[in-house]
Design a protein around this motif. Structure first.
Motif, mmCIF file in Angstrom:
data_model
loop_
_atom_site.group_PDB
_atom_site.id
_atom_site.type_symbol
_atom_site.label_atom_id
_atom_site.label_comp_id
_atom_site.label_asym_id
_atom_site.label_seq_id
_atom_site.Cartn_x
_atom_site.Cartn_y
_atom_site.Cartn_z
ATOM 1 N N UNK A 52 0.846 -1.193 0.000
ATOM 2 C CA UNK A 52 0.000 0.000 0.000
ATOM 3 C C UNK A 52 0.879 1.240 0.000
ATOM 4 N N UNK A 53 0.541 2.260 -0.782
ATOM 5 C CA UNK A 53 1.381 3.450 -0.902
ATOM 6 C C UNK A 53 1.224 4.390 0.278
ATOM 7 N N UNK A 54 2.169 5.335 0.450
ATOM 8 C CA UNK A 54 2.027 6.361 1.483
ATOM 9 C C UNK A 54 0.707 7.117 1.313
ATOM 10 N N UNK A 55 0.081 7.414 2.441
ATOM 11 C CA UNK A 55 -1.212 8.083 2.428
ATOM 12 C C UNK A 55 -2.383 7.144 2.610
ATOM 13 N N UNK A 56 -2.152 5.826 2.457
ATOM 14 C CA UNK A 56 -3.230 4.860 2.640
ATOM 15 C C UNK A 56 -3.738 4.899 4.083
ATOM 16 N N UNK A 57 -5.039 4.697 4.235
ATOM 17 C CA UNK A 57 -5.678 4.808 5.549
ATOM 18 C C UNK A 57 -6.338 3.507 5.965
ATOM 19 N N UNK A 58 -6.384 3.289 7.259
ATOM 20 C CA UNK A 58 -7.139 2.196 7.842
ATOM 21 C C UNK A 58 -7.666 2.668 9.190
ATOM 22 N N UNK A 59 -8.843 2.213 9.565
ATOM 23 C CA UNK A 59 -9.369 2.468 10.907
ATOM 24 C C UNK A 59 -9.653 1.125 11.558
ATOM 25 N N UNK A 60 -9.410 1.045 12.846
ATOM 26 C CA UNK A 60 -9.666 -0.178 13.599
ATOM 27 C C UNK A 60 -10.298 0.207 14.927
ATOM 28 N N UNK A 61 -11.368 -0.509 15.321
ATOM 29 C CA UNK A 61 -12.042 -0.180 16.576
ATOM 30 C C UNK A 61 -11.667 -1.164 17.672
ATOM 31 N N UNK A 62 -12.211 -0.940 18.861
ATOM 32 C CA UNK A 62 -11.842 -1.750 20.018
ATOM 33 C C UNK A 62 -12.238 -3.204 19.910
ATOM 34 N N UNK A 63 -13.145 -3.535 18.990
ATOM 35 C CA UNK A 63 -13.524 -4.936 18.787
ATOM 36 C C UNK A 63 -12.632 -5.621 17.756
ATOM 37 N N UNK A 64 -11.713 -4.843 17.180
ATOM 38 C CA UNK A 64 -10.830 -5.417 16.167
ATOM 39 C C UNK A 64 -11.403 -5.369 14.772
ATOM 40 N N UNK A 65 -12.498 -4.647 14.581
ATOM 41 C CA UNK A 65 -13.077 -4.493 13.240
ATOM 42 C C UNK A 65 -12.291 -3.438 12.474
ATOM 43 N N UNK A 66 -12.088 -3.653 11.199
ATOM 44 C CA UNK A 66 -11.272 -2.739 10.403
ATOM 45 C C UNK A 66 -11.993 -2.302 9.143
ATOM 46 N N UNK A 67 -11.545 -1.181 8.606
ATOM 47 C CA UNK A 67 -11.949 -0.705 7.287
ATOM 48 C C UNK A 67 -10.721 -0.072 6.666
ATOM 49 N N UNK A 68 -10.487 -0.322 5.366
ATOM 50 C CA UNK A 68 -9.268 0.132 4.732
ATOM 51 C C UNK A 68 -8.139 -0.847 4.994
ATOM 52 N N UNK A 69 -6.939 -0.512 4.500
ATOM 53 C CA UNK A 69 -5.799 -1.413 4.696
ATOM 54 C C UNK A 69 -4.496 -0.640 4.586
ATOM 55 N N UNK A 70 -3.450 -1.217 5.215
ATOM 56 C CA UNK A 70 -2.117 -0.616 5.161
ATOM 57 C C UNK A 70 -1.067 -1.613 4.682
ATOM 58 N N UNK A 71 -1.495 -2.852 4.418
ATOM 59 C CA UNK A 71 -0.569 -3.869 3.925
ATOM 60 C C UNK A 71 -1.383 -4.930 3.212
ATOM 61 N N UNK A 72 -0.757 -6.060 2.944
ATOM 62 C CA UNK A 72 -1.480 -7.163 2.326
ATOM 63 C C UNK A 72 -2.371 -7.903 3.296
ATOM 64 N N UNK A 73 -2.367 -7.517 4.571
ATOM 65 C CA UNK A 73 -3.226 -8.152 5.556
ATOM 66 C C UNK A 73 -2.511 -8.580 6.818
ATOM 67 N N UNK A 74 -1.190 -8.813 6.734
ATOM 68 C CA UNK A 74 -0.472 -9.344 7.891
ATOM 69 C C UNK A 74 -0.279 -8.291 8.984
ATOM 70 N N UNK A 75 0.000 -7.044 8.587
ATOM 71 C CA UNK A 75 0.125 -5.989 9.596
ATOM 72 C C UNK A 75 -1.227 -5.759 10.260
ATOM 73 N N UNK A 76 -2.289 -5.781 9.443
ATOM 74 C CA UNK A 76 -3.638 -5.639 10.005
ATOM 75 C C UNK A 76 -3.894 -6.740 11.034
ATOM 76 N N UNK A 77 -3.491 -7.975 10.716
ATOM 77 C CA UNK A 77 -3.702 -9.090 11.643
ATOM 78 C C UNK A 77 -2.971 -8.862 12.960
ATOM 79 N N UNK A 78 -1.755 -8.317 12.881
ATOM 80 C CA UNK A 78 -0.990 -8.045 14.097
ATOM 81 C C UNK A 78 -1.700 -6.995 14.961
ATOM 82 N N UNK A 79 -2.169 -5.907 14.321
ATOM 83 C CA UNK A 79 -2.853 -4.861 15.074
ATOM 84 C C UNK A 79 -4.163 -5.369 15.663
ATOM 85 N N UNK A 80 -4.898 -6.153 14.892
ATOM 86 C CA UNK A 80 -6.155 -6.717 15.388
ATOM 87 C C UNK A 80 -5.902 -7.590 16.616
ATOM 88 N N UNK A 81 -4.877 -8.430 16.525
ATOM 89 C CA UNK A 81 -4.566 -9.320 17.646
ATOM 90 C C UNK A 81 -4.222 -8.520 18.897
#
Length: 337
Positions: A36-65
């Motif tokens: 994902x290029x610079x400027x890409x956005x993602x939001x994540x809430x306290x339940x671990x729900x996400x919208x948008x992305x900052x990588x292919x999914x693995x960084x999101x998985x780490x933050x969710x965990x």
């Protein structure tokens, strides 16, 4: 359909309004290959729900965990915005799925009243480009007029990002080609208007969800919408009485793309007609993409729509487009001959 940036911001604002803890994540810098290029956005809430992305999914998985295990505080080093890097070492690159040892630097901020997401969304809705400056010490945000596109700037004290209006496509003419073009544009995050004053054409045109259909005269619509640098205009009726009206005003607007369907012969005739009868200078007419679209040997309405949309996106992204010379000798589809 909203573009992804707007969807992320609106969802983050809604979650926060509902009383949830929310973290807004921005890709600030990258080194090497990055999903994902610079400027890409993602939001994540306290339940671990996400919208948008900052990588292919693995960084999101780490933050969710981390958030599911310890709340949003577990993803940040304190109340202030946090700068985090992923992929510095080969082991991290493998762990987080970053290709070729790429590195991603993220800024995480806790959404709060001083995030000013509501004001940012309002500016986007009003088609105003905005520069957002985040203070890394306390999370305070400053908003000021700025350009729509730009690489984020991160220093020791602030993160500066650039946000603005959704890309917009104005289509002149309701028909099979405009239907496919509208569907593709919607899937790419464009706001879509289709204009056709001819009742018989509108009556049989099936409206895709999210498309605004209007019966105004094309020049009236162009004058009303005032195409800006995030707007593309494509004329598809083959009727000079309609297409020319739209093109005359669109060519003199800030629209980043103005195109018209038709053969190369008809496109040359149109160019001379607009110059001779409407005194449009040749240097202005040089902005007109005619025939609209990239050469892909397209034959069906869907293929022609793909050709046009590919050219629109290329111009929007600052990529030069290759067009066939008149004497190339290469066979071209009927729409372009």
């Amino acid at each position: 359909m909203e573009d992804l940036d707007t969807l992320v911001l609106r969802t983050a604002q809604r979650w926060w309004t509902e009383g949830q803890a929310v973290v807004l994540v921005t890709v600030a810098r990258t080194w090497g290959s990055s999903p994902r290029p610079p400027g890409s956005l993602m939001a994540i809430n306290g339940r671990g729900e996400t919208v948008g992305s900052v990588s292919g999914g693995c960084i999101e998985d780490d933050l969710i965990h981390r958030i599911r295990e310890g709340g949003v505080e577990a993803a940040m080093t304190g109340a202030a915005p946090t700068v985090q890097r992923y992929g510095i070492s080969a082991d991290q690159a493998h762990r987080f799925g970053l290709p070729c040892g790429g590195t991603v630097e993220l800024v995480l901020e806790r959404v709060a009243p001083h995030s000013r997401l509501d004001e940012l969304l309002l500016a986007c809705e009003q088609r105003q480009s905005t520069e957002r400056v985040l203070d890394l010490k306390n999370g305070a945000v400053t908003l000021r007029p700025g350009r729509r596109d730009g690489v984020p700037l991160l220093d020791e004290h602030t993160l500066t990002t650039y946000l603005g209006p959704q890309a917009r496509l104005i289509v002149i003419g309701a028909g099979d080609l405009s239907r496919f073009l509208s569907q593709m544009a919607l899937s790419l995050g464009f706001e879509v208007f289709v204009c056709d004053p001819r009742e018989e054409h509108r009556a049989s045109w099936s409206l895709a969800a999210g498309v605004t259909l209007t019966h105004e005269m094309p020049d009236d619509l162009i004058l009303r919408l005032k195409p800006d640098t995030r707007t593309a205009v494509v004329a598809l009726t083959h009727d000079p009485k309609l297409d020319d009206l739209a093109l005359i005003d669109a060519l003199q607007s800030e629209a980043f793309y103005v195109g018209a369907i038709g053969s190369r012969r008809n496109s040359a005739t149109r160019r001379e007609r607009l110059h001779e009868h409407f005194e449009i200078p040749y240097e202005v007419l040089d902005r007109l993409h005619g025939p609209a679209g990239l050469y892909i040997a397209s034959k069906t309405p869907a293929e022609i729509a793909l050709s046009i949309m590919a050219e629109v996106v290329a111009v929007k992204n600052g990529v030069g487009t290759l067009r066939l010379p008149h004497d190339s000798g290469i066979a071209v589809p009927a729409e372009m001959t």
